[in-house]
Scaffold this active site. Sequence first.
Site, PDB file in Angstrom:
ATOM      1  N   ASP A 108     -15.043   8.072   4.513  1.00  0.00           N
ATOM      2  CA  ASP A 108     -14.766   8.670   3.205  1.00  0.00           C
ATOM      3  C   ASP A 108     -13.358   8.284   2.773  1.00  0.00           C
ATOM      4  OD1 ASP A 108     -13.664  10.318   5.263  1.00  0.00           O
ATOM      5  OD2 ASP A 108     -13.378  11.936   3.812  1.00  0.00           O
ATOM      6  N   GLU A 173     -13.239  13.217   6.656  1.00  0.00           N
ATOM      7  CA  GLU A 173     -11.874  13.273   7.162  1.00  0.00           C
ATOM      8  C   GLU A 173     -10.884  13.640   6.064  1.00  0.00           C
ATOM      9  OE1 GLU A 173      -7.852  12.094   8.357  1.00  0.00           O
ATOM     10  OE2 GLU A 173      -9.026  11.328   6.668  1.00  0.00           O
TER      11      GLU A 173
END
Length: 482
Positions: A108, A173
């Site tokens: 991400d 994350e």
Amino acid sequence: MTSQSDIDFSKLFAKIDELKPNFIQRLQKAVEIPSVSGDESLRPQVFKTAEFLKDELTRLGAQDIQLSPLGKQPPQVANPDLELPPIVLSRFGSDPAKKTILVYGHYDVQPASLEDGWNTDPFKLVEKNDVLYGRGSSDDKGPVMGWLNVIEAHNALGLELPVNLITCFEGMEESGSLGLDELIAREAKGYFKGVDAVTISDNYWLGTTKPVLTYGLRGVNYYQISVNGPSADLHSGLFGGIVAEPLNDLVKLLANLADPQGKILIKGIDEQVAPLTEQEDKLYDDIEFDVQVLNDATGSKTALYNDKKSILQHRWRYPSLSIHGIEGAFSEAGAKTVIPAKVKGKFSIRTVPNIESAKLTELVIKHVEQDFAKLNSPNKVHVELIHDGDYWLSDPFNENFTAARKATKKVWNIDPDLTREGGSIPITLTFEKELKTSVLLLPIGRGDDGAHSTNEKLDVSNYIEGVKTQSAYLHYYAQGDK
């Protein structure tokens, strides 16, 4: 058995150079998927990236590929049915005679748009002057693709990986790694059983010319001070000077957390900090760093220290306190004569060995409450810990770091600096505690890559030489001290 000094990487490194177009194309495909975990509307794109990784791993010959579900996101989001993106797990080899390395990364990214000041579309990988621009190029899609490139290069040579390799790639994350701690604990004796070492490539060189290995991270405790007064916002012309204003109280409380020189004013914190040993102090002597690097990074001459050791030690091994904002106060352009009824001040403390989170919170609450009592204010105050993540410190001379140091020297022809970082990667400590093994931070990008910022980039040389470094590290770790 071939000794470590006899490892010949010439064919492998030549193959990596030959495959450079393939590697850039792989990163291009990854960057083009806007996998912004913090944007609910783009959550499908995060799932799409997980599928992309699954397809890539399948083509590379991975076994036991799992898109491990994490359930629904906690209900503070607008969409209560929002699913968390999966953890992408896979294996390459399960030979009991080989060591096993787990590589972690995240797929991400942070939000990005042309309106933010990007020179090019952030979700189109653009190569210019041997630099790759695009959101996620350095943080963290570039390093993640690096591990896939390592496998492709070995496959192309018909060369067996020297270790069993497990991938653990997450999609949250940038939004707090929701669910990952629980998965690691759950799989410690399952999917991750037998892992000998963990490697994370989610950080950066200190500067722009010399590679580093990172053996320490500061932790972070995030706090909030709430001051409540009137039942509703008031007009300053009617009530100014005759009621106790919450914002006035809060500003005084925030101002007494740290002085202008950065010294934390909360009693008892300094006493918890591990003393600086002579051995640790010497580690800073050969690190390549100049105060101008700091000035360039901030775009100003506002450094509190003017020598290398003071700057690095206060960035890495001493705590710091930063005030981040005030909620409830007027902050838009123009003038508004309002007295806010309730305000919240937000600040964090970066923690270091041997600061204990619970003890720190006791000290913070005591300090703020005592300061508030001195104000003789009829308002109410409440101090709370919002979240915390512990510090991490490893042994930079253990087997894991030694292999990485040899690999770095082999590729870059220079010994890497051994560094710590001021930021926090809480998952590092989770891997170490749950898997009871060594964790290595092996950065690929440079200190000026602009992660989380506009025009994020990754130099082509770092991308390709990074693949060589990751490859050599696996081989040196497999050989050990033989």
